[in-house]
Design a protein around this motif. Structure first.
Motif, PDB file in Angstrom:
ATOM      1  N   SER A   2       0.836  -1.182   0.000  1.00 58.46           N
ATOM      2  CA  SER A   2       0.000   0.000   0.000  1.00 58.46           C
ATOM      3  C   SER A   2       0.884   1.249   0.000  1.00 58.46           C
ATOM      4  O   SER A   2       1.880   1.299   0.699  1.00 58.46           O
ATOM      5  CB  SER A   2      -0.878  -0.043   1.246  1.00 58.46           C
ATOM      6  N   CYS A  22       3.790  -7.468   5.842  1.00 54.94           N
ATOM      7  CA  CYS A  22       3.340  -7.533   7.232  1.00 54.94           C
ATOM      8  C   CYS A  22       3.329  -8.978   7.726  1.00 54.94           C
ATOM      9  O   CYS A  22       2.613  -9.814   7.185  1.00 54.94           O
ATOM     10  CB  CYS A  22       1.956  -6.911   7.349  1.00 54.94           C
ATOM     11  N   GLY A  25      -0.188 -10.314   9.551  1.00 53.56           N
ATOM     12  CA  GLY A  25      -1.384 -10.679   8.814  1.00 53.56           C
ATOM     13  C   GLY A  25      -2.323  -9.528   8.488  1.00 53.56           C
ATOM     14  O   GLY A  25      -3.464  -9.759   8.109  1.00 53.56           O
ATOM     15  N   HIS A  26      -1.874  -8.274   8.614  1.00 52.83           N
ATOM     16  CA  HIS A  26      -2.720  -7.131   8.296  1.00 52.83           C
ATOM     17  C   HIS A  26      -2.880  -6.926   6.796  1.00 52.83           C
ATOM     18  O   HIS A  26      -3.813  -6.265   6.369  1.00 52.83           O
ATOM     19  CB  HIS A  26      -2.146  -5.844   8.899  1.00 52.83           C
ATOM     20  N   GLY A  27      -1.957  -7.412   6.011  1.00 49.76           N
ATOM     21  CA  GLY A  27      -2.002  -7.194   4.565  1.00 49.76           C
ATOM     22  C   GLY A  27      -1.760  -5.733   4.246  1.00 49.76           C
ATOM     23  O   GLY A  27      -0.896  -5.089   4.825  1.00 49.76           O
ATOM     24  N   THR A  28      -2.568  -5.177   3.314  1.00 49.77           N
ATOM     25  CA  THR A  28      -2.390  -3.773   2.926  1.00 49.77           C
ATOM     26  C   THR A  28      -2.905  -2.810   3.990  1.00 49.77           C
ATOM     27  O   THR A  28      -2.669  -1.617   3.900  1.00 49.77           O
ATOM     28  CB  THR A  28      -3.102  -3.479   1.592  1.00 49.77           C
ATOM     29  N   CYS A  30      -1.891  -2.789   7.065  1.00 51.54           N
ATOM     30  CA  CYS A  30      -0.887  -2.785   8.123  1.00 51.54           C
ATOM     31  C   CYS A  30      -0.689  -1.359   8.638  1.00 51.54           C
ATOM     32  O   CYS A  30      -0.555  -0.420   7.855  1.00 51.54           O
ATOM     33  CB  CYS A  30       0.434  -3.334   7.603  1.00 51.54           C
TER      34      CYS A  30
END
Length: 66
Positions: A2, A22, A25-28, A30
């Protein structure tokens, strides 16, 4: 990854920030971001407003002493 434009204190201006891979596990989404110019790290968080917390407390049933 991101990308966001935010103010960087180290660069003393607006810079492009990106979320690193991340491991939580937050992905985009984070909350950790890194300045692409200087590498400074920031953590973005949100806080619940006090009004929201008070409203949630008022919805709970009152406990009565026996």
């Amino acid at each position: 990854m991101s990308h966001r434009e935010l103010y960087c204190d180290v660069c003393d201006g607006v810079a492009l920030f990106e979320a690193p891979p991340c491991i939580d596990g937050h992905g985009t989404d984070c909350p950790e971001l890194i300045c692409t110019d200087c590498g400074a790290a920031v953590v973005i968080t949100t806080f619940a407003s006090p009004v929201t917390r008070l409203a949630a407390r008022r919805r709970q049933p009152a406990r009565r002493a026996a």
